[in-house]
Scaffold this motif. Structure first.
Motif, short mmCIF file in Angstrom:
data_model
loop_
_atom_site.label_atom_id
_atom_site.label_comp_id
_atom_site.label_asym_id
_atom_site.label_seq_id
_atom_site.Cartn_x
_atom_site.Cartn_y
_atom_site.Cartn_z
N MET A 1 0.64 -1.20 -0.28
CA MET A 1 -0.21 0.06 0.32
C MET A 1 0.87 0.90 0.14
SD MET A 1 -2.97 -0.63 -0.19
CE MET A 1 -4.30 0.72 0.20
N VAL A 2 0.79 2.47 -0.94
CA VAL A 2 1.47 3.36 -0.85
C VAL A 2 0.80 4.58 0.14
CG1 VAL A 2 1.31 5.60 -1.95
CG2 VAL A 2 1.03 3.31 -3.58
N THR A 3 2.08 4.43 1.41
CA THR A 3 1.53 5.31 2.42
C THR A 3 2.78 5.87 2.77
OG1 THR A 3 3.13 4.02 3.65
CG2 THR A 3 1.05 3.38 3.82
N SER B 1 4.11 1.89 -8.82
CA SER B 1 3.22 0.97 -8.43
C SER B 1 3.53 0.26 -7.44
CB SER B 1 3.89 -0.59 -9.84
OG SER B 1 5.22 -0.78 -8.84
N ASP B 2 2.38 -0.30 -7.54
CA ASP B 2 1.91 -0.99 -5.67
C ASP B 2 3.11 -1.41 -5.23
OD1 ASP B 2 -1.00 -0.46 -6.16
OD2 ASP B 2 -1.52 -2.09 -6.47
N GLU C 1 4.78 9.25 -1.66
CA GLU C 1 3.73 9.98 -2.39
C GLU C 1 3.41 10.02 -3.78
OE1 GLU C 1 2.43 12.20 -0.51
OE2 GLU C 1 3.42 12.42 1.22
N SER C 2 2.11 9.89 -3.97
CA SER C 2 1.60 9.34 -5.16
C SER C 2 1.94 10.57 -6.06
CB SER C 2 0.17 9.72 -5.57
OG SER C 2 -0.52 11.18 -4.89
N GLU D 1 10.16 -2.70 -11.39
CA GLU D 1 8.82 -1.83 -12.11
C GLU D 1 8.45 -1.81 -13.10
OE1 GLU D 1 6.92 -0.07 -9.63
OE2 GLU D 1 8.24 1.10 -8.31
N GLY D 2 8.82 -2.66 -14.33
CA GLY D 2 8.77 -2.84 -15.28
C GLY D 2 9.28 -1.94 -16.04
#
Length: 413
Positions: A19-21, A49-50, A77-78, A341-342
């Motif tokens: 989870m992005v926190t 990404s997740d 952060e997003s 991460e692709g």
């Protein structure tokens, strides 16, 4: 140790602890040193990404274990919030020591950043692909360390090509046109050209680069050059002759790639992540990936990169920042991060390590010849917006008129 890191990251991803926190900068994190001379580095990064959180936490854990006395305080952060968080911190005099982001020239112009040579070893800096290193420079000095790369390659539907009698993927514009026409004649759009507001600038730069053109550099925006006009004229010919999907001017990239993934377009320019998308959504699709066709057949493509940079907060931290950068860009650690991460690597050693991946081979081959957006030019944002709002008019107006309008917007910025 590196093997343990990779295993731990895979396990973390599988466990879903992604989870992005916002971990927050710890108390006293902005101090240069703590008890016993310890150093805390504040690091602000976006979520790709997740899996981003687990990846960075794994790197930090391994780095701290190998560097006694250095702590990394990680904040994630997003992308939507990243720049506003950064600006707030800068205004409060609490800029992060290490930052992963996009545009950097304004910070460099204000003297806020360390030059790259002050925060990474010569071996690390010389390992970057030259095209990416040049993109990290402002007024002749490199500031950013290119973190990840993305590029565009030609994705083609093998079944549709076989049905149309096209034996090989095209390498030149003329071959692309012929293949697209043959596929279109079977009842399926031959080539997908997204000139909607999502990424008209990206589609345009792919074509412009294929004729030796581009958007300019930090000192000059160049849109309506002879090379670019010739490329845009060929794009218009594709549209006018009906070998693209209907209404390219209103077509957005993402839904167009989704249509390709479902087998309903012959050829599109797409990203490395499209490989994973197809594997997930339509694994039975019989497709291939090839170099971008250009006028002459010589390799060229659109390149996109994000970077790591370091703010000059406390010279007592410079050595610790350098230790972190050198650790992260060590081949095993860096390649694992990029692969997970692709994305594509920005380093020569990374490209060599990933060369056996057949899906990524065309992307890797084109990286040294990638062309970039001139993000260090103050007029780039206006130019970008003009492409997104005006390039779709190529359907109804001649190429020079459209590019002249975009050039005027850039000149007025």
């Amino acid at each position: 140790m590196k093997n343990r890191l990779r295993s731990g990251l895979v396990a973390a991803v599988a466990a879903g602890t992604l989870m992005v926190t916002s971990c927050g900068f710890g108390g006293g994190g902005s101090e240069g040193g703590g008890e016993g001379g310890d150093t805390t580095l504040n690091m602000l990064v976006p979520s790709y990404s997740d899996g981003t959180k687990a990846l960075w936490e794994g790197v930090v854990e391994e780095f701290e274990a190998a560097n006694d006395g250095i702590t990394v305080d990680l904040q994630i952060e997003s992308w939507e919030n990243l720049e506003s968080v950064l600006q707030t911190k800068i205004q409060a005099g609490e800029a992060p020591d290490i930052y992963n982001g996009g545009a950097f020239s304004a910070f460099a112009a204000e003297g806020l950043l360390y030059p790259a040579e002050d925060i990474a070893s010569e071996d690390v800096i010389s390992d970057f692909q030259e095209s990416f290193a040049e993109n990290e420079s402002f007024e002749g000095t490199q500031y950013g360390l290119p973190l990840i790369a993305s590029a565009r390659a030609l994705f083609y539907n093998k079944d549709l090509m076989e049905e149309a009698g096209v034996a090989e993927p095209p390498t030149t514009w003329d071959e692309l046109y012929d293949a697209a026409k043959k596929i279109t004649d079977t009842g399926t759009p031959g080539y997908g050209m997204p000139l909607g507001s999502e990424e008209a600038q990206g589609e345009s730069l792919i074509w412009f680069a294929g004729n030796g053109g581009g958007f300019g550099d930090e000192s000059e925006i160049t849109v309506n050059t002879p090379e670019n006009i010739e490329a845009a004229e060929f794009m218009k010919k594709m549209i006018t002759d009906g070998v693209t999907q209907p209404d390219p001017g209103a077509t957005q990239r993402t839904p167009m790639i989704n249509v390709f993934a479902q087998g309903q377009i012959g050829m599109v320019y797409a990203l490395p992540q499209t490989v994973g998308q197809i594997e997930k959504e339509n694994p039975d699709l019989n497709y291939g990936v090839a170099n971008v066709p250009t006028k002459s057949g010589e390799p060229a493509t659109l390149g996109v990169a994000d970077r790591l940079m370091a703010f000059k907060n406390d010279d007592n931290k410079q050595e610790a920042i350098t230790e972190f950068m050198n650790f992260f860009f060590e081949s095993d650690t860096y390649v694992n991060w990029v692969e997970t991460e692709g994305f594509l690597p920005t380093t020569k050693s990374g490209a060599e390590a990933m060369a056996s991946n057949e899906d990524l081979k065309p992307f890797l081959e084109m990286l040294p010849d990638a062309k970039f957006y001139p993000t260090s030019n103050p007029a780039w944002n206006a130019t970008d917006g003009a492409f997104k709002s005006l390039m779709g008019q190529l359907e109804d107006q001649d190429a020079k008129t459209v590019l002249d309008q975009i050039q005027a917007k850039a000149d007025a910025a």
